[in-house]
Design an enzyme around this catalytic site. Structure first.
Site, PDB file in Angstrom:
ATOM      1  CD  GLU A  43     -53.160 -34.879 -14.713  1.00 35.29           C
ATOM      2  OE1 GLU A  43     -54.273 -34.829 -14.174  1.00 35.29           O
ATOM      3  OE2 GLU A  43     -52.104 -34.524 -14.150  1.00 35.29           O
ATOM      4  CG  ASP A 117     -63.113 -28.732 -18.762  1.00 39.78           C
ATOM      5  OD1 ASP A 117     -62.635 -29.011 -17.654  1.00 39.78           O
ATOM      6  OD2 ASP A 117     -62.797 -27.715 -19.404  1.00 39.78           O
ATOM      7  CG  ASP A 153     -67.292 -35.444  -9.520  1.00 41.65           C
ATOM      8  OD1 ASP A 153     -66.740 -35.061 -10.580  1.00 41.65           O
ATOM      9  OD2 ASP A 153     -68.023 -34.702  -8.837  1.00 41.65           O
ATOM     10  CD  GLU A 192     -54.193 -29.826  -7.582  1.00 41.60           C
ATOM     11  OE1 GLU A 192     -54.373 -30.530  -8.607  1.00 41.60           O
ATOM     12  OE2 GLU A 192     -53.113 -29.268  -7.329  1.00 41.60           O
ATOM     13  CD  GLU A 194     -58.884 -39.342  -6.794  1.00 42.96           C
ATOM     14  OE1 GLU A 194     -57.950 -38.954  -7.535  1.00 42.96           O
ATOM     15  OE2 GLU A 194     -59.072 -40.529  -6.507  1.00 42.96           O
TER      16      GLU A 194
END
Ligand code: SAH
Length: 217
Positions: A43, A117, A153, A192, A194
């Site tokens: 990740e 970011d 998002d 976190e 999400e």
């Protein structure tokens, strides 16, 4: 991510056994790091590590490497791992741009990018972790059937990412603009960010992509 200067975090990271130091010396040798032949998933931009820690607990037969550039957030993931002591989870504090110095071709099975970011200014587009420049880096470390799985998002960043897929010569495997439309889908591990954005009612977008040659096979 809002940053606090966590006092002593650099020193703590420098001395921690779950952090890989001199990471470029591990290129081509990651099996030795874990002491087994299990696949390695990474990740990039893991923040405090809730997502990767959960995956590592759920899948002991996969090795996970969390990459994060800031000590002040990475330290939270390390503290959790100090309690759990999972044998299949390690961290690197580094800037992702140099990822091809750390993993050899075919060493990575999957790459997760969660709430990366956005770098909203056009002139910073190359810094976005889903830019074609980054996709070209990823294809140099992924196994032939490897995947990148990206959640955000941020609709602008997501639309940009969708456009980058053919530009980089990659293929779309799946794409959704509202991952949580019918509740949290089975197998989806929340990060976190999400957790926070879903609670606020923001739709979460997700894409799964692969370098094109893989998709043609
Ligand atoms: N993935 C977490 C955190 C998202 S915030 C979650 O979903 O909850 C994005 C994180 O990526 C931040 O912690 C930031 O420091 C890290 N990051 C952003 N760009 C990076 C880069 N180029 N290399 C390494 N880490 C990066």
């Amino acid at each position: 991510m809002r940053l606090r200067n966590v006092k002593g975090s650099r020193e703590m990271i420098a001395a921690n056994d779950y952090v890989i130091h001199e990471e470029t010396t591990k290129k081509g040798c990651w099996r030795a790091v874990f002491g087994n032949d299990n696949p390695i998933y990474i990740e990039i931009g893991m923040g405090k590590g809730q997502f990767l820690t959960t995956l590592a607990m759920e899948h002991p037969d996969i090795n996970y490497v969390g990459i994060e550039k800031y000590s002040s957030v990475l330290i939270r993931a390390i503290e959790k791992q100090e309690e759990l002591k999972l044998p299949n989870l390690v961290f690197i504090r580094m800037e992702a741009e140099y990822i091809t110095d750390v993993f050899a071709p075919g060493e990575v099975g999957e790459i997760y990018l969660n709430f990366s970011d956005p770098w909203p200014k056009d002139r910073h587009a190359k810094r976005r972790l889903t830019s074609k420049e980054f996709l070209h880096r990823y294809e140099q470390i992924l196994v032939p059937e490897g995947k990148v799985i990206f959640k955000t998002d941020n609709r602008e960043l997501f639309d940009f990412s969708v456009e980058q897929v053919p530009e980089a010569g990659w293929q779309m495997i799946s794409c959704t603009y509202d991952l949580h439309e019918h509740g949290n889908p089975e197998g989806n591990v929340m990060t976190e960010y999400e957790t926070k954005f879903v609670a606020e009612g923001n739709p979460i977008c997700r894409l799964v992509i692969t370098p094109a040659e893989t998709a043609k096979q």
